[in-house]
Motif scaffolding. Structure first.
Motif, PDB file in Angstrom:
ATOM      1  N   ARG A   1     -10.881  -9.269  46.290  1.00 52.47           N
ATOM      2  CA  ARG A   1     -12.252  -9.720  46.254  1.00 52.47           C
ATOM      3  C   ARG A   1     -13.102  -9.365  45.216  1.00 52.47           C
ATOM      4  NH1 ARG A   1     -12.083  -5.738  50.354  1.00 52.47           N
ATOM      5  NH2 ARG A   1     -13.790  -4.408  50.744  1.00 52.47           N
ATOM      6  N   SER A   2     -12.888  -8.048  44.693  1.00 52.80           N
ATOM      7  CA  SER A   2     -13.697  -7.554  43.697  1.00 52.80           C
ATOM      8  C   SER A   2     -13.591  -8.266  42.437  1.00 52.80           C
ATOM      9  CB  SER A   2     -13.412  -6.119  43.657  1.00 52.80           C
ATOM     10  OG  SER A   2     -12.076  -5.805  43.219  1.00 52.80           O
ATOM     11  N   SER A   3     -12.736  -9.104  42.464  1.00 47.84           N
ATOM     12  CA  SER A   3     -12.516  -9.759  41.170  1.00 47.84           C
ATOM     13  C   SER A   3     -13.718 -10.750  40.842  1.00 47.84           C
ATOM     14  CB  SER A   3     -11.325 -10.489  41.073  1.00 47.84           C
ATOM     15  OG  SER A   3     -11.191 -11.558  42.089  1.00 47.84           O
ATOM     16  N   LEU A   4     -14.360 -11.117  41.846  1.00 47.78           N
ATOM     17  CA  LEU A   4     -15.556 -11.925  41.627  1.00 47.78           C
ATOM     18  C   LEU A   4     -17.015 -11.209  41.898  1.00 47.78           C
ATOM     19  CD1 LEU A   4     -14.172 -14.968  43.808  1.00 47.78           C
ATOM     20  CD2 LEU A   4     -14.402 -14.692  41.248  1.00 47.78           C
ATOM     21  N   THR A   5     -16.899  -9.893  41.618  1.00 50.53           N
ATOM     22  CA  THR A   5     -18.158  -8.987  41.671  1.00 50.53           C
ATOM     23  C   THR A   5     -19.226  -9.674  40.929  1.00 50.53           C
ATOM     24  OG1 THR A   5     -17.008  -7.215  42.423  1.00 50.53           O
ATOM     25  CG2 THR A   5     -19.059  -6.911  41.467  1.00 50.53           C
ATOM     26  N   SER A   6     -18.891  -9.857  39.548  1.00 43.56           N
ATOM     27  CA  SER A   6     -20.255 -10.094  38.672  1.00 43.56           C
ATOM     28  C   SER A   6     -20.750 -11.606  39.242  1.00 43.56           C
ATOM     29  CB  SER A   6     -19.656 -10.433  37.365  1.00 43.56           C
ATOM     30  OG  SER A   6     -18.495 -11.429  37.048  1.00 43.56           O
ATOM     31  N   LEU A   7     -20.027 -12.389  39.692  1.00 41.93           N
ATOM     32  CA  LEU A   7     -20.771 -13.468  40.326  1.00 41.93           C
ATOM     33  C   LEU A   7     -21.411 -13.336  41.477  1.00 41.93           C
ATOM     34  CD1 LEU A   7     -21.208 -16.718  40.297  1.00 41.93           C
ATOM     35  CD2 LEU A   7     -19.107 -16.869  41.449  1.00 41.93           C
ATOM     36  N   ALA A   8     -20.798 -12.205  42.549  1.00 40.77           N
ATOM     37  CA  ALA A   8     -21.477 -12.161  43.399  1.00 40.77           C
ATOM     38  C   ALA A   8     -23.097 -11.380  43.054  1.00 40.77           C
ATOM     39  CB  ALA A   8     -20.587 -11.296  44.554  1.00 40.77           C
ATOM     40  N   GLU A   9     -22.893 -10.472  42.431  1.00 42.03           N
ATOM     41  CA  GLU A   9     -23.982  -9.794  42.070  1.00 42.03           C
ATOM     42  C   GLU A   9     -25.232 -10.796  41.376  1.00 42.03           C
ATOM     43  OE1 GLU A   9     -22.375  -5.365  41.128  1.00 42.03           O
ATOM     44  OE2 GLU A   9     -22.909  -6.458  39.675  1.00 42.03           O
ATOM     45  N   GLU A  10     -24.800 -11.645  40.735  1.00 43.89           N
ATOM     46  CA  GLU A  10     -25.737 -12.366  40.145  1.00 43.89           C
ATOM     47  C   GLU A  10     -26.526 -13.449  41.161  1.00 43.89           C
ATOM     48  OE1 GLU A  10     -27.809 -14.910  37.051  1.00 43.89           O
ATOM     49  OE2 GLU A  10     -27.093 -12.741  37.290  1.00 43.89           O
ATOM     50  N   LEU A  11     -25.545 -13.845  42.167  1.00 45.25           N
ATOM     51  CA  LEU A  11     -26.231 -14.707  43.248  1.00 45.25           C
ATOM     52  C   LEU A  11     -27.301 -13.902  43.962  1.00 45.25           C
ATOM     53  CD1 LEU A  11     -23.062 -17.064  44.056  1.00 45.25           C
ATOM     54  CD2 LEU A  11     -25.206 -17.559  42.614  1.00 45.25           C
ATOM     55  N   ALA A  12     -26.756 -12.510  44.436  1.00 43.06           N
ATOM     56  CA  ALA A  12     -27.421 -11.711  45.323  1.00 43.06           C
ATOM     57  C   ALA A  12     -28.849 -11.585  44.710  1.00 43.06           C
ATOM     58  CB  ALA A  12     -26.755 -10.574  45.628  1.00 43.06           C
ATOM     59  N   SER A  13     -28.897 -11.189  43.405  1.00 47.42           N
ATOM     60  CA  SER A  13     -29.998 -10.970  42.470  1.00 47.42           C
ATOM     61  C   SER A  13     -31.149 -11.952  42.694  1.00 47.42           C
ATOM     62  CB  SER A  13     -29.665 -10.475  41.207  1.00 47.42           C
ATOM     63  OG  SER A  13     -29.397 -11.768  40.152  1.00 47.42           O
ATOM     64  N   TRP A  14     -30.622 -13.227  43.052  1.00 43.60           N
ATOM     65  CA  TRP A  14     -31.395 -14.322  43.157  1.00 43.60           C
ATOM     66  C   TRP A  14     -31.823 -14.867  44.438  1.00 43.60           C
ATOM     67  CZ3 TRP A  14     -34.447 -16.220  39.300  1.00 43.60           C
ATOM     68  CH2 TRP A  14     -33.997 -16.013  38.007  1.00 43.60           C
ATOM     69  N   GLY A  15     -31.443 -14.114  45.154  1.00 44.22           N
ATOM     70  CA  GLY A  15     -31.804 -14.341  46.711  1.00 44.22           C
ATOM     71  C   GLY A  15     -30.775 -14.846  47.729  1.00 44.22           C
ATOM     72  N   TYR A  16     -29.520 -15.005  47.243  1.00 46.57           N
ATOM     73  CA  TYR A  16     -28.454 -15.296  48.394  1.00 46.57           C
ATOM     74  C   TYR A  16     -27.689 -14.226  48.599  1.00 46.57           C
ATOM     75  CZ  TYR A  16     -28.858 -19.912  45.956  1.00 46.57           C
ATOM     76  OH  TYR A  16     -29.317 -21.094  45.475  1.00 46.57           O
ATOM     77  N   LEU A  17     -27.253 -14.336  50.015  1.00 47.67           N
ATOM     78  CA  LEU A  17     -26.132 -13.503  50.709  1.00 47.67           C
ATOM     79  C   LEU A  17     -25.020 -13.830  50.256  1.00 47.67           C
ATOM     80  CD1 LEU A  17     -25.310 -11.544  52.605  1.00 47.67           C
ATOM     81  CD2 LEU A  17     -25.387 -12.931  54.272  1.00 47.67           C
ATOM     82  N   VAL A  18     -24.206 -13.152  49.927  1.00 48.09           N
ATOM     83  CA  VAL A  18     -22.835 -13.591  49.251  1.00 48.09           C
ATOM     84  C   VAL A  18     -21.638 -12.736  50.253  1.00 48.09           C
ATOM     85  CG1 VAL A  18     -21.241 -13.668  47.188  1.00 48.09           C
ATOM     86  CG2 VAL A  18     -23.692 -13.795  47.045  1.00 48.09           C
ATOM     87  N   ALA A  19     -20.800 -13.240  50.554  1.00 47.98           N
ATOM     88  CA  ALA A  19     -19.604 -12.832  51.253  1.00 47.98           C
ATOM     89  C   ALA A  19     -18.266 -12.990  50.480  1.00 47.98           C
ATOM     90  CB  ALA A  19     -19.559 -13.420  52.956  1.00 47.98           C
ATOM     91  N   GLY A  20     -17.694 -12.116  50.079  1.00 51.27           N
ATOM     92  CA  GLY A  20     -16.490 -12.032  49.401  1.00 51.27           C
ATOM     93  C   GLY A  20     -15.273 -11.395  50.327  1.00 51.27           C
ATOM     94  N   ILE A  21     -14.124 -12.540  50.504  1.00 51.49           N
ATOM     95  CA  ILE A  21     -13.061 -12.054  51.572  1.00 51.49           C
ATOM     96  C   ILE A  21     -11.942 -11.750  50.768  1.00 51.49           C
ATOM     97  CG2 ILE A  21     -11.763 -13.083  53.411  1.00 51.49           C
ATOM     98  CD1 ILE A  21     -13.988 -15.241  53.779  1.00 51.49           C
ATOM     99  N   ASP A  22     -11.251 -10.643  51.374  1.00 48.35           N
ATOM    100  CA  ASP A  22     -10.022 -10.179  50.916  1.00 48.35           C
ATOM    101  C   ASP A  22      -9.028 -10.973  51.938  1.00 48.35           C
ATOM    102  OD1 ASP A  22      -9.323  -8.957  48.667  1.00 48.35           O
ATOM    103  OD2 ASP A  22     -10.032  -7.010  49.254  1.00 48.35           O
ATOM    104  N   HIS A  23      -8.201 -11.721  51.588  1.00 52.17           N
ATOM    105  CA  HIS A  23      -7.374 -12.300  52.579  1.00 52.17           C
ATOM    106  C   HIS A  23      -6.174 -11.856  52.573  1.00 52.17           C
ATOM    107  CE1 HIS A  23      -9.583 -16.049  52.313  1.00 52.17           C
ATOM    108  NE2 HIS A  23      -9.982 -15.867  50.978  1.00 52.17           N
ATOM    109  N   THR A  24      -5.919 -10.727  53.630  1.00 61.14           N
ATOM    110  CA  THR A  24      -5.003  -9.919  53.869  1.00 61.14           C
ATOM    111  C   THR A  24      -3.756 -10.096  53.688  1.00 61.14           C
ATOM    112  OG1 THR A  24      -6.377  -9.028  55.794  1.00 61.14           O
ATOM    113  CG2 THR A  24      -4.290  -7.856  55.542  1.00 61.14           C
ATOM    114  N   TYR A  25      -2.793  -9.256  53.036  1.00 57.22           N
ATOM    115  CA  TYR A  25      -1.486  -9.530  52.453  1.00 57.22           C
ATOM    116  C   TYR A  25      -1.327 -10.408  51.507  1.00 57.22           C
ATOM    117  CZ  TYR A  25      -0.520  -7.009  56.783  1.00 57.22           C
ATOM    118  OH  TYR A  25      -0.644  -6.092  57.886  1.00 57.22           O
TER     119      TYR A  25
END
Length: 364
Positions: free
Chosen positions: A141-165
């Motif tokens: 899920r960390s592979s999309l951190t730069s996108l997540a941080e950008e959206l959060a900085s503009w007021g979005y809640l972002v949920a990144g999921i690690d799909h186990t295994y």
């Protein structure tokens, strides 16, 4: 390697480690890889959630009678904290690199990546629009951190999921680490369908959990997936009407949409290369839709890895130098969710832009 090849070639280790294995670039590694700073007005907070779905067994390990998931939340914060959040653990970095037999770079190098979010910072606001992120197969899920941080900085809640295994390595509370057991099942003829359907169930369960919280506006939810995560967006939207809009970032659609179609907004955003699955499903997207191609991009350009591999001296073949891949992905995904979750029209989705000449509109 391109996304148009069969997913099994990506399952082995992921584009990042496959290229590292042949590049021999250890001598060029920088001491501190970093993600570009987000551009929005809010500081970014982050936290991790451990969730357990007791209604079903794990699809990859049936002896595990509940589906366990790790989810990262990024959100606008009231203020910055004292320490930045870690990108991943040293063990997760090691497992990702070792899965491609990598010994010529420091095995903890990705764990040193500088982020721009602060752990457990106090959230700013309530009832925020929610964007769910699903990463590529074998990628965390960390592979999309730069996108997540950008959206959060503009007021979005972002949920990144690690799909186990389904990734090289992920860590549960207490330090328990699990690896890609799904990779051993890749020869199953229904493998991709199983992944897509399982991810749709994961997302719906995460939505069940998150929508109980005052932080989430239940009426404004979108999903953005990359690679296999992108392949799962349509299935998730069909199964869960709470997802109002979906974006597929360079993901082949391994399970076709039904003939009845999908009428909610959908964005196809990827490399400038043919994808027969996008062609065959285009007419089944019956609502607002756009198809955009990025000249010079490679598969990893829609994650953090195009930027990070350049910083450690690895050539993925991308023509998007510096932070350009992140800049493009952030701009177009934010335009998409702004338009469909906030009702703000974005011309960027309708015409060529002098700011982003690499991006061309190939379908609407």
């Amino acid at each position: 390697m391109r996304k148009r090849t069969h997913v099994r070639s990506a399952v082995v280790a992921g584009l990042l480690v496959l290229v590292l294995a042949v590049s021999g670039a250890a001598s060029a590694a920088t001491s501190t890889p970093y993600l570009p700073e987000p551009t929005g007005p809010h500081p970014v907070g982050t936290t991790s959630l451990y969730l357990k779905d007791t209604s079903r067994a794990d699809p990859w390990v049936p002896s595990v009678k509940a589906r366990e998931l790790m989810v990262s939340l990024w959100y606008p914060a009231k203020s910055r904290g004292k320490q930045r959040a870690p990108y991943m653990t040293a063990k997760e970095s090691e497992l990702l690199l070792r899965s491609g037999d990598i010994t010529n770079v420091p095995l903890d190098v990705l764990s040193k990546t500088r982020t721009d979010a602060y752990p457990d910072a106090a959230p700013a606001g309530r009832h925020l629009p929610l964007v769910v992120l699903s990463p590529g197969f074998n990628w965390p899920r960390s592979s999309l951190t730069s996108l997540a941080e950008e959206l959060a900085s503009w007021g979005y809640l972002v949920a990144g999921i690690d799909h186990t295994y389904e990734n090289a390595g992920m860590t549960f509370p207490g330090g328990r680490v699990v690896t890609c057991l799904a990779c051993a099942q890749q020869d199953n003829p229904d493998f991709e369908k199983k992944v897509v359907e399982g991810r749709a169930r994961d997302v719906s369960f995460v939505l069940d959990e998150l929508t109980r919280r005052a932080l989430v506006d239940r009426s404004r939810i979108a999903m953005v997936g990359m690679s296999m995560g992108g392949a799962s967006v349509g299935e998730t939207m069909l199964a869960d009407p709470r997802v109002r809009a979906g974006a597929d970032l360079d993901g082949t659609m391994f399970k076709d949409l039904p003939a009845s179609g999908l009428s909610r907004p959908f964005l196809l955003f990827g490399e400038d290369a043919a994808d027969p699955s996008w062609d065959s499903n285009w007419s089944r997207l019956t609502g607002w839709k756009r198809r955009l191609a990025v000249t010079g991009a490679v598969h990893a350009s829609f994650t953090d890895y195009d930027v990070l591999t350049q910083q450690i001296g690895v050539d993925l073949g991308s023509k998007l130098t510096g932070t350009r891949s992140v800049d493009i992905t952030r701009a177009y995904v934010r335009a998409f969710v702004d338009q469909h979750l906030r009702g703000i029209p974005r011309r960027l989705l309708d015409r060529p832009s002098s700011r982003f000449p690499e991006v061309k509109l190939t379908g609407r």
